[in-house]
Structures are given as structure tokens and as C-alpha cells.
Design a protein around this motif. Structure first.
Motif, PDB file in Angstrom:
ATOM      1  N   CYS A 300       0.835  -1.325  -0.175  1.00  0.00           N
ATOM      2  CA  CYS A 300      -0.158  -0.156   0.026  1.00  0.00           C
ATOM      3  C   CYS A 300       0.851   1.416   0.060  1.00  0.00           C
ATOM      4  O   CYS A 300       0.242   2.307  -0.171  1.00  0.00           O
ATOM      5  N   CYS A 312      -6.863   0.675  -0.626  1.00  0.00           N
ATOM      6  CA  CYS A 312      -5.891  -0.067  -0.407  1.00  0.00           C
ATOM      7  C   CYS A 312      -5.945  -0.662   0.926  1.00  0.00           C
ATOM      8  O   CYS A 312      -5.658   0.118   1.898  1.00  0.00           O
ATOM      9  N   SER A 319      -5.215  -6.553  -3.074  1.00  0.00           N
ATOM     10  CA  SER A 319      -5.348  -5.281  -1.904  1.00  0.00           C
ATOM     11  C   SER A 319      -6.147  -4.277  -2.155  1.00  0.00           C
ATOM     12  O   SER A 319      -6.373  -3.242  -1.120  1.00  0.00           O
ATOM     13  N   CYS A 320      -6.589  -4.067  -3.330  1.00  0.00           N
ATOM     14  CA  CYS A 320      -7.565  -2.916  -3.722  1.00  0.00           C
ATOM     15  C   CYS A 320      -9.101  -3.277  -3.596  1.00  0.00           C
ATOM     16  O   CYS A 320      -9.297  -4.470  -4.015  1.00  0.00           O
ATOM     17  N   GLN A 418      -5.877   4.692   2.070  1.00  0.00           N
ATOM     18  CA  GLN A 418      -5.402   3.370   2.647  1.00  0.00           C
ATOM     19  C   GLN A 418      -6.216   3.103   4.031  1.00  0.00           C
ATOM     20  O   GLN A 418      -6.237   3.824   4.792  1.00  0.00           O
TER      21      GLN A 418
END
Length: 821
Positions: A300, A312, A319-320, A418
Motif C-alpha cells: 500500500c 488499499c 489489496s484494492c 489506505q
């Protein structure tokens, strides 16, 4: 090499071609490479030809170079990245008779007739028109175009034009004469080698530093400047054990390149489409590419990886993800790991300029705030309500935050969001209020009530609808909480039924251990007893041997150890980690139940009188423990630092396979940051220097302890013992006077006398290559500075022999320690 008929061999001989797999040895104007033909390097290491990306079915073809003998096509260079061919029937790689360029022609989506799609683009002064230039693929993977009048002169080479991969011998940097940059650029997606969003390039301002950039406009990671031996932010050990990395600057160029210590090593550096640069090594034994290191370490940290409005989240896979109320802008791209298009609102905002909008806000809790390019501070807003109103009154406002009396609003697309978690170490985090339409908020509310899955609290409704919605929101929230509690209880019950930890009563464990009568050993927090438990499987009753760790004199520290061990081992499993089967937690008693290891701990097997494990057993133990630690450091959601690696905490099963045990001192470190400040823990003799100096520790503290254990496995003696003349067994010269053994051993490794370090009881029955490898790895593990130590992933590769380990220096801190004692 393919089997060829005698006629084929004779034909090739007549053409004066070097033997290659189904391909000419060179490409020229008279001898082009057509259709599905390929060009293979002299020793069969690399292959050149047309390929279709794995998984692609749309008929796009590219000129590429890949490893010839590695299963699964691993492409290291692509020519026509942005101009694919639509077929191979009339495709041709040739040398132009007019200007001597190497060029690819063939059909495209825009033209059924062959047209040029790629060329080496030689300047008119580089080659004589009509010359007999030739092209060949070399065993280092370099495609070269040679002058027809002087074949020792290279007119063009692929090493000057890398795509997303850097292989040994190639380089990155700047040609000062032409102003051309040698840059790594990621693929657009897993099936599209067109230039993507991320690049790795040398500093255009002229320094030796390399930048990782998003969209060629924003730097998200930096290598640090070249110190003369390595780049400042990259561990020196990484450079030393795999290849020799050099940075050179002359009046003609400034560039970095890598040269292998061992030409048998197969390795590649790839700028992934996820924006991370990753070094891979090929492991023949497992027939797999193994990750060696990555930069940036945390996924990230790559800027805008998930595109506009994408979040993220290291806890999700991939991860997304999109926030509630949003969906991927292109579902197809997301399935190919191309998240650059980001997310879009499922329902557009409704914001008439007369100020009567009913848009509301969704709370994204604990996120790293987006970049400041579209940030506007609103000084007049004195409360959260005023801040929300300031955003709502502007149709271009996408989100706001209100923290510590400060209001901030964002206009335009939000990037680099994030998801953070507790103790992430990131200071710039807050609740972000993301703007959604009233319909979008209502849909979220409805789906939350129907599915019971919504984990997002919808707040900040507009004053227009707050009265009507307040009661229903409270009711929905209570329903969600109740359902969540029922779901957690159900999950806990399911775990107790089978696949996870079993909760035992005190009476059950008392009976299993025959009232704790057979003591196997003990430590600072209690004793371990042998026991037998009955298990029901398929209607049959079986007996299984267990080891019961009974914690005594708990206090606060012992209670913390119990909770740490349950929470750590209860979530992980690995062949080289002892398995926690269950626990007992009554008011006065706390016990842990492990699988039974019949050979006990390593210290008994290694140091007791009359014991002398073979070199083969010792080396297998080294690799097994290294793999277990590598899993803890790199394979879990959070990095787990064991903090007390020593022979007493390494158990052996019937087959001498090692299991790391005793996680009571373990420290969990989130992936958002790399180290933790904690009180000193562990055992004297295995503690890294940073423990003693009170500095924050990282996984490299375990690496240091592992290095000390390696010396003990190699030598068969305790590191805490001093050497003396009586240790000179049979006149071997092993360990003179009163030296501290690791210091003495490191000196012998430096002198190339590794044979004197081995346990004399082995009587030289060792594998010399493995002994030298283990000694060098041990020395690298106990280096003074963390950055100079290997990672456990690198240790595994080194012990397996897939990477070369060169001679390390003698640690200065240990030498100084000896002088003080």
C-alpha cells in the motif's frame, strides 16, 4: 534441445547455422524470422519470438524474449508493447535492406496487410544502408543487432531498452549523449504488456538516486543515493549475496547494473503492475520462482495503486477494493489486477446549483488521508456540522474530515486512500466522510439490513432527512450489532468443534497427564508434561500424545505470555512450527496443549554427552528452522517476531524435522511499519545488539538469534562457552587461547578455513559446500547493523544453494564485547 532428423541437421549445417531449437541462429535481411519460428541462444538459455500473454484470448501478439527451459513462459523483454500484431501468419522479424534496422512487420487491428509495428530506430549514421546487419539472441538474454561490416560492433541491443524486467548484465540509467533514459515500466495488466502507470528511473536532476514514480509525475519510493557500495535505503546484504551491483557515472552515461557472483543463478528484477519492484530467483528443486525482496516492502506504499476512490487494504485479497457505494470503473481490468481505473459511484451525486442537494456522507473510519493536491482548509468551520455544510454547499466537494478543530475538504478525485488499523504508526489518519447521493446511502442502508454484512456506519445525513431517518438508523444498527454477536458466537462454536483450537478443562488435562507425573522440561514460566488425549474420529476413538505446558507463577507477565501464545499460534500453521492443539484457561490455571515431539528439544540432541547428530540431520534442521522463521516474518498477515530463538525452543519430531516452539515472547508487527519498541526479551547469548541498546527491534532480531543457533549446529558447542587450548581436539588448531567462539569462527570463515569450525565429532563427515554456505550465512546473520543482515527469505535461498553467499566481515560488536568480558 528438440530431436531433429538427420535431414534437418544436414540442412542446418549447409546453412552454417549454430544448433538451436527450431530456429535460425541469426536474423538478417535474407533470413527473417517468420510466423511461429523462434530464435534460441547458443546454450539454449533464452528464446526470442512472437508470444501471446498468458491467459489472453484476444489474438494479440508481441515480440518478446523469455527463458527457454523454465516451465511457464516468463517474459523478460517486449518489443512492440503498445502496438500488438493481430496475427502471425504474415508476421516477420527482419533486418531492413534499406537502412539496416531490425524491424517487426505484420497485420494489426487497423491493417490486415503487414505494416511496421516496431523498429530498432537506428540513426542514419549508425549503419550503412543496404548493409548485411544481423541480429542474434545471446545467452545473457540480450538481443543485439551487429554491423554487417564489423560483427564485433553492436549497433543496437535490448539491454539499452529494458521494459519491465532487469536481468543481470542489463542496466538502468541515462545516456548523456542522447538524453535517452533506460527505464523500467510496469505492464498495464496481467494480459497487456503495454506501458502501465509505474516507472523506475534515475533522478532526472543528475543524482545517483533512483525514483519509483506513478504516472511519471509523483515519486512514491526512493533508493537513496549511491554510497560507493550500495544505495542508501537498500540493504547491503541484498547486493552482496546474490549479485554485485555497481553504479557508474562517466561523461557518456550514468547507470546501475548487476553482475552475478554465480552464473548458474537465475534471477530477475521486475517492476510489477502493482508498482512494487520484486527480485525473484529460480529454484530448480521446487520448479518455482521465489521472491527474494521487494521495494517498497508494503504494497500500500505504492501511490494511487487502487486508482481514484479505491482503497488499499492489506487485509483484503486483492489489496484494492472499492468503498461501499462504489464499484470498479472497469470490472474487466480489476480481474486482471489493473486497478488504475479506480472506482466510481454506483449512484451519481445530485447537486443542483440552487443548494437544495440531499447528498449525504459515508464514514470511512481510520484511513490514511488522500494527498493534498485537491485539499482546501476551511478555517471558518468551527464544528463538524459546519465542516460538513461547507463541503455540501460545493458541488465539486468529494469528501471532508474534521479533526482537532480543523476542517479540510477535498475537491476532485480522491487517490491513495489506505485502510489503517490500530497501532499502524501512521500519524496522518482520521475518519474520512465520503460524499454519496441520498439514493446511494439508502441503498447501502437497505443492503445492510438485508445481508447483515455492512461494517460501515452511515453518519452525517443532511438536516433535510435526519428526522425521518434517525430512528431507522438506530434500529438498523442495533440489528447489525445483534447479528454480528450471533455470528461471532457461531464462528467460535465452529472453531471449538473441529479445525481450530480446542478448549480443555483442567480435569481433562490432569487425567491426560496422569496428574502431571511425567515432566518433559521447563522454562521461566512453568513446566511441560507428557500426556495422552482421546480423540473421536469417524466414530472411532484414538489416542494422541500431547505436550501440556502448565504455566506457573503467572503474574501479569505470565498471563500476557499465555494470551500471546494462544493468539499467535492459534492463527498460523506451518510444517516447521509446533502446532498448538488447544488450551485451558480456568480462574487459577492456564495450560497450553501442543503436539508431542518425541525427540525433544534441539539442545538435548546437540549438546548432551554421547550425542552427535549427523551433518545431514544438522543441515536439514538449519533449513527447516529458516523456513519456519521466513514464514513468520513474511508469510503471515502480520510480521511475527519470535524474540527467543534458541536450541531449547526448537523441537524435533520422529523424522528429525524441526519445529519452532514457545511463542510466549512473540511480538506482532503490522505490515504498515517495520519495527516495534518493546521491553528487552529473549535469552542472553542470542540477543541482537539493538535489544541491548534499547532500540526498536525488527524481524532482523530473530535473524541474529538464528545466526547464533547456526554456529551451535555447525560446531556442536554452546556459543556462550569460551574456547581454550583443551578444545584443540586431536591437534586440529580448533579455537585457540580464550576467544569467544562466534568471533573465532567468523575469523576462520574470513580466512577460508571453514573446516576448522565444524564439530570435530563429525570427523570431517560433512558436505564442504554446505558447510561453507552455512558458515557464511551465520556470519551475515550476526552482523552488527540490521541492514547488513540477511532476511530469513534470503537465508532460505542461501542454504538451499539457489543464491551465492560471499565472504562476510567479522562483526565488530562481538569483538568489542569480548574485550569487555
Amino acid at each position: 534441445m528438440s530431436l531433429m532428423t538427420m535431414a534437418t541437421l544436414m540442412a542446418l549445417a549447409c546453412l552454417c547455422l549454430a544448433p538451436a531449437v527450431g530456429a535460425p541462429a541469426t536474423v538478417s535481411a535474407r533470413r527473417p524470422l517468420r510466423d511461429n519460428d523462434t530464435l534460441v541462444s547458443a546454450q539454449g538459455k533464452f528464446e526470442l519470438g512472437l508470444f501471446t500473454p498468458a491467459g489472453s484470448s484476444d489474438g494479440r501478439f508481441y515480440l518478446g524474449i523469455w527463458y527457454k527451459n523454465i516451465p511457464g513462459q516468463t517474459v523478460v523483454w517486449v518489443g512492440n508493447r503498445a502496438s500488438p500484431l493481430s496475427g502471425v501468419a504474415s508476421a516477420e522479424l527482419r533486418v531492413s535492406a534499406e537502412d539496416g534496422n531490425l524491424e517487426l512487420v505484420g497485420p494489426t487491428a487497423a491493417s490486415a496487410s503487414p505494416v511496421p509495428v516496431w523498429s530498432s530506430n537506428l540513426s542514419s549514421s549508425s549503419s550503412t544502408p543496404g548493409s548485411n546487419n544481423t541480429a542474434e539472441i545471446r545467452d545473457n538474454g540480450n538481443l543485439v543487432l551487429l554491423d554487417g561490416g564489423n560483427t564485433s560492433k553492436v549497433l543496437w541491443q535490448s539491454f539499452d531498452h529494458p521494459t519491465d524486467t532487469l536481468i543481470p548484465g542489463a542496466w538502468l540509467g541515462e545516456n548523456k549523449l542522447t538524453g535517452e533514459y533506460q527505464v523500467l515500466t510496469s505492464w498495464r495488466s496481467a494480459q497487456d504488456p503495454a506501458p502501465g502507470m509505474f516507472t523506475d528511473t534515475v533522478d532526472p536532476n543528475g543524482t545517483s538516486e533512483f525514483f519509483y514514480m506513478w504516472n511519471q509525475s509523483r515519486t512514491y519510493w526512493r533508493s537513496g543515493v549511491w554510497t560507493g557500495r550500495f544505495f542508501a535505503t537498500m540493504p547491503e546484504a541484498t547486493r552482496n549475496i546474490l549479485f554485485n551491483q555497481t553504479y557508474v557515472e562517466t561523461p557518456t552515461y550514468r547507470r546501475v547494473s548487476n553482475a552475478l557472483y554465480n552464473n548458474a543463478t537465475i534471477t530477475r528484477l521486475v517492476l510489477e503492475l502493482t508498482g512494487q519492484t520484486k527480485q525473484y530467483t529460480w529454484v530448480p528443486a521446487s520448479q518455482n520462482w521465489q521472491l527474494f525482496w521487494a521495494a517498497p516492502t508494503v504494497q500500500c506504499d505504492v501511490y494511487a495503486l487502487c486508482g481514484a476512490f479505491g482503497v488499499c487494504d492489506l487485509s483484503s485479497q486483492p489489496s484494492c477494493r472499492c468503498p461501499p457505494g462504489f464499484a470498479p470503473a472497469s470490472e474487466g481490468d480489476w480481474t486482471l489486477s489493473d486497478w488504475s481505473g479506480g472506482c466510481r459511484r454506483s449512484v451519481p451525486l445530485w447537486c443542483p446549483h440552487n443548494g437544495s442537494t440531499t447528498d449525504g456522507f459515508l464514514t470511512l473510519p481510520n484511513v490514511k488521508l488522500p494527498n493534498d493536491s485537491d485539499l482546501l482548509a476551511v478555517g471558518a468551520a468551527q464544528s463538524k456540522a459546519e465542516c460538513e455544510s461547507a463541503c455540501q454547499n460545493s458541488c465539486s466537494c468529494e469528501a471532508y474530515t474534521f479533526s482537532a478543530g480543523r476542517c479540510a475538504v477535498w475537491h476532485g478525485e480522491l487517490r491513495n486512500l489506505q485502510q489503517l488499523y490500530a497501532d499502524s504508526g501512521v500519524s496522518r489518519s482520521s475518519d474520512l466522510y465520503l460524499r454519496l447521493s441520498a439514493i446511494g446511502l439508502r441503498d447501502l442502508h437497505s443492503s445492510g439490513r438485508k445481508g447483515g454484512r455492512s461494517s460501515w456506519l452511515v453518519r452525517g445525513m443532511t438536516l433535510l432527512g435526519v428526522v425521518a431517518l434517525c430512528a431507522s438508523v438506530i434500529l438498523a444498527w442495533r440489528i447489525l450489532v445483534a447479528r454480528r454477536r450471533r455470528r461471532l458466537v457461531h464462528m467460535a462454536n465452529e472453531k471449538d468443534k473441529g479445525s481450530s483450537l480446542t478448549v480443555y478443562s483442567y480435569g481433562e488435562l490432569q487425567a491426560a497427564t496422569n496428574n502431571f507425573s511425567e515432566r518433559l522440561g521447563g522454562g521461566g514460566f512453568g513446566s511441560v508434561y507428557r500426556g495422552v488425549l482421546k480423540q473421536q474420529k469417524g466414530g472411532n476413538t484414538t489416542q494422541v500424545q500431547v505436550a501440556v505446558k502448565k504455566l506457573e507463577s503467572l503474574g501479569r507477565q505470565g498471563d500476557k505470555q499465555f494470551r500471546t501464545e494462544v493468539s499467535t499460534l492459534g492463527l498460523i500453521q506451518h510444517v516447521n512450527l509446533v502446532r498448538l492443539l488447544g488450551f485451558c484457561s480456568s480462574s487459577n490455571e492456564k495450560m497450553l496443549v501442543y503436539e508431542y515431539m518425541p525427540r525433544g528439544s534441539l539442545d538435548r540432541y546437540l549438546f548432551r554427552a554421547g550425542a552427535c547428530p549427523s551433518w545431514r540431520d544438522r543441515y536439514c534442521i538449519m533449513i527447516g528452522v529458516a523456513r519456519g522463521l521466513a514464514y513468520l516474518h513474511h508469510g503471515c498477515r502480520e510480521c511475527i517476531i519470535h524474540c527467543d530463538i534458541k536450541p531449547e525452543n526448537i523441537l524435533l519430531d520422529e523424522d528429525m524435522s524441526p519445529r519452532i516452539a514457545d511463542f510466549g515472547m512473540a511480538k506482532l508487527v503490522g505490515r504498515d511499519f517495520s519495527r516495534a519498541l518493546t521491553t528487552m526479551r529473549g535469552t542472553i547469548g542470542y540477543l541482537a545488539p539493538e535489544w541491548i541498546s534499547g532500540q526498536p527491534i525488527s524481524a532482523k532480531a530473530d535473524v541474529y538469534s538464528f545466526g547464533m543457533v547456526l554456529f551451535e549446529l555447525i560446531s556442536g558447542r554452546r556459543n556462550s562457552e569460551r574456547c581454550s587450548e583443551v578444545d584443540d581436539v586431536a591437534g586440529t588448531g580448533r579455537c585457540g587461547s580464550s576467544a569467544f567462539f562466534p568471533v573465532w569462527a567468523a575469523g576462520k570463515v574470513l580466512e577460508g578455513e571453514v573446516g576448522t569450525v565444524a564439530d570435530p565429532r563429525l570427523r570431517n563427515d560433512v558436505v564442504p559446500e554446505e558447510l561453507e554456505r552455512a558458515c557464511r550465512v551465520a556470519c551475515w546473520c550476526i552482523q552488527d547493523e540490521e541492514a547488513h543482515r540477511m532476511t530469513m527469505a534470503q537465508v532460505v535461498h542461501a542454504l538451499e544453494g539457489t543464491i551465492h553467499v560471499h565472504t562476510p566481515p567479522v562483526p565488530r560488536a562481538l569483538q568489542n564485547l569480548v574485550k569487555l568480558t
